[in-house]
Design a protein around this motif. Structure first.
Motif, short mmCIF file in Angstrom:
data_model
loop_
_atom_site.label_atom_id
_atom_site.label_comp_id
_atom_site.label_asym_id
_atom_site.label_seq_id
_atom_site.Cartn_x
_atom_site.Cartn_y
_atom_site.Cartn_z
N ALA A 57 -75.44 40.70 82.46
CA ALA A 57 -74.33 41.31 81.72
C ALA A 57 -74.02 40.57 80.44
CB ALA A 57 -73.09 41.38 82.61
N PHE A 58 -73.76 39.25 80.56
CA PHE A 58 -73.21 38.51 79.42
C PHE A 58 -74.24 37.75 78.60
CE2 PHE A 58 -69.66 38.95 82.44
CZ PHE A 58 -68.80 39.66 81.62
N SER A 59 -75.36 37.42 79.20
CA SER A 59 -76.39 36.74 78.41
C SER A 59 -77.33 37.73 77.74
CB SER A 59 -77.21 35.80 79.30
OG SER A 59 -78.25 35.18 78.56
N GLY A 126 -64.01 34.11 85.13
CA GLY A 126 -64.92 35.23 85.35
C GLY A 126 -64.18 36.52 85.63
N LEU A 127 -63.14 36.44 86.45
CA LEU A 127 -62.33 37.63 86.74
C LEU A 127 -61.67 38.15 85.47
CD1 LEU A 127 -60.98 39.60 88.73
CD2 LEU A 127 -59.19 37.87 89.07
N LEU A 128 -61.10 37.24 84.69
CA LEU A 128 -60.47 37.63 83.43
C LEU A 128 -61.49 38.29 82.49
CD1 LEU A 128 -58.09 37.60 81.41
CD2 LEU A 128 -58.83 35.29 80.75
N THR A 129 -62.68 37.72 82.43
CA THR A 129 -63.71 38.24 81.54
C THR A 129 -64.14 39.65 81.93
OG1 THR A 129 -64.54 35.99 81.18
CG2 THR A 129 -66.00 37.80 80.58
N VAL A 130 -64.31 39.88 83.22
CA VAL A 130 -64.71 41.22 83.68
C VAL A 130 -63.63 42.24 83.33
CG1 VAL A 130 -65.23 42.64 85.70
CG2 VAL A 130 -66.19 40.34 85.51
N GLY A 165 -63.88 41.84 70.44
CA GLY A 165 -65.22 41.74 71.02
C GLY A 165 -65.75 40.32 70.97
N LEU A 166 -65.46 39.63 69.88
CA LEU A 166 -65.88 38.23 69.77
C LEU A 166 -65.17 37.37 70.82
CD1 LEU A 166 -67.38 35.94 68.41
CD2 LEU A 166 -65.56 35.82 66.69
N VAL A 167 -63.88 37.62 71.00
CA VAL A 167 -63.13 36.88 72.03
C VAL A 167 -63.73 37.15 73.41
CG1 VAL A 167 -60.90 36.66 73.19
CG2 VAL A 167 -61.00 36.81 70.69
N THR A 168 -64.06 38.42 73.66
CA THR A 168 -64.65 38.79 74.95
C THR A 168 -65.98 38.09 75.15
OG1 THR A 168 -63.60 40.97 74.77
CG2 THR A 168 -65.36 40.73 76.40
N TYR A 169 -66.79 38.05 74.09
CA TYR A 169 -68.09 37.39 74.21
C TYR A 169 -67.93 35.90 74.49
CZ TYR A 169 -72.89 36.05 73.33
OH TYR A 169 -74.17 35.55 73.48
N LEU A 170 -66.96 35.28 73.84
CA LEU A 170 -66.72 33.86 74.07
C LEU A 170 -66.22 33.61 75.49
CD1 LEU A 170 -65.14 32.80 70.66
CD2 LEU A 170 -67.49 32.44 71.47
N LEU A 171 -65.42 34.54 76.01
CA LEU A 171 -65.00 34.43 77.41
C LEU A 171 -66.21 34.50 78.34
CD1 LEU A 171 -61.79 36.69 77.51
CD2 LEU A 171 -61.88 34.21 77.81
N GLY A 172 -67.11 35.44 78.04
CA GLY A 172 -68.32 35.56 78.85
C GLY A 172 -69.18 34.31 78.77
N SER A 173 -69.30 33.76 77.57
CA SER A 173 -70.09 32.53 77.40
C SER A 173 -69.44 31.37 78.14
CB SER A 173 -70.21 32.19 75.90
OG SER A 173 -70.89 33.22 75.21
N GLY A 174 -68.11 31.31 78.09
CA GLY A 174 -67.41 30.27 78.83
C GLY A 174 -67.61 30.40 80.32
N SER A 175 -67.60 31.63 80.81
CA SER A 175 -67.84 31.86 82.24
C SER A 175 -69.25 31.42 82.64
CB SER A 175 -67.66 33.35 82.57
OG SER A 175 -66.34 33.76 82.30
N LEU A 176 -70.22 31.72 81.78
CA LEU A 176 -71.59 31.30 82.07
C LEU A 176 -71.71 29.77 82.08
CD1 LEU A 176 -73.69 33.83 79.93
CD2 LEU A 176 -73.43 33.80 82.41
#
Length: 224
Positions: A57-59, A126-130, A165-176
Motif C-alpha cells: 500500500a504505502f511503499s 498505522g491506524l491513523l494512517t489507514v 496527500g504529502l502529510v498522508t504519505y509521510l504518515l505512511g512512511s512513518g508507519s513503515l
C-alpha cells in the motif's frame, strides 16, 4: 495587471539529477516491496499478510501514485493530465484496499491470539494512517467529478489535496519505519539490511516531499 513569468532556467545537471533520483525511487519502492513480500511469505500465516499488504500500500501503490505527476521520470509522462489523475486515483484506491486488508489481518490475528490492540506507536500511527488515507481518497472525488466541487475552486482543492496527500504519505512512511523496528522485522534481518530498508523508506519520502513542494512553489511563482 499581472503577467505570467517564464520559468527560470536552471542547469541541466539539476534536471538529470532529479530524473536519476526519480528512477532510483521507482527502483527502491519496487525492490523494498518485493523484499518484504519474500521476507513475510504471504499466506504462510495470518500475520504474514499484514507486512505484505501494508508495504504494498504505502511503499508501492502510494509512491507510484504520486510519482505519476513527476516531471522527471514519470511512467505516464506522455499521457494527458486527466489520464494521470484517473490512474493516480486508481492506484490510491488500491493503496486504501491493501491498507484496510493489512489492518484487518493484524487486528484479527491479535484477536485470535488474545493480544491487546494498538498498544504501540506503530499500531497507533498505522491506524491513523489507514483512516487518513481513506479520507484522502474520498476527498479527492471532486477533483475527478467536478460536479461535486460545488462552491469550491478546483485550484484550491488541488492545493489542499497535494498538501494533505504529502502529510498522508509521510504518515505512511512513518508507519513503515516504525514497522521496521518491530520484533518480527528485527528478528528476521541483519543490521545492514535493517539500515538499508530504513534508508529506502526515508529516501522515498524525501523525493516525494521534494516533488510536491517544488510543484507547489512553481505554481506560486507562475501566479505571481
Amino acid at each position: 495587471m499581472a503577467y505570467n513569468k517564464e520559468p527560470e532556467s536552471e542547469p541541466r545537471i539539476y534536471g538529470y539529477t532529479r530524473t536519476a533520483t526519480t528512477v532510483l525511487t521507482h527502483f527502491m519502492c519496487i525492490s523494498f516491496t518485493v523484499f518484504i513480500a519474500v521476507l513475510s511469505r504471504p499466506g504462510t500465516s495470518l500475520f504474514s499478510w499484514h507486512p505484505f499488504f501494508m508495504t504494498l500500500a504505502f511503499s508501492f501503490f502510494m509512491t507510484e501514485a504520486i510519482l505519476l505527476f513527476s516531471p522527471h521520470g514519470s511512467l505516464a509522462q506522455k499521457f494527458p493530465h486527466k489520464t494521470k489523475g484517473r490512474a493516480h486515483w486508481i492506484l490510491q484506491c488500491l493503496c486504501v484496499t491493501c491498507a484496510v486488508l493489512g489492518l484487518a489481518a493484524i487486528v484479527y490475528n491479535k484477536h485470535l491470539n488474545g493480544k491487546p490492540h494498538f498498544t504501540s506507536w506503530h499500531g497507533l500511527l498505522g491506524l491513523l494512517t489507514v483512516c487518513v488515507v481513506g479520507l484522502q481518497s474520498v476527498a479527492a472525488l471532486p477533483l475527478i467529478y467536478h460536479s461535486l466541487a460545488k462552491g469550491w475552486s478546483l485550484a484550491k482543492l488541488k492545493r489542499y489535496h497535494a498538501a494533505s496527500g504529502l502529510v498522508t504519505y509521510l504518515l505512511g512512511s512513518g508507519s513503515l519505519l516504525l514497522g521496521l523496528s518491530s520484533a518480527w522485522f528485527t528478528a528476521s534481518v541483519g543490521e545492514y539490511t535493517w539500515y538499508l530498508s530504513a534508508l529506502c523508506t526515508a529516501l522515498n519520502a524525501l523525493v516525494i516531499m521534494n516533488q510536491v513542494s517544488r510543484a507547489y512553489t512553481a505554481k506560486k511563482r507562475l501566479q505571481s
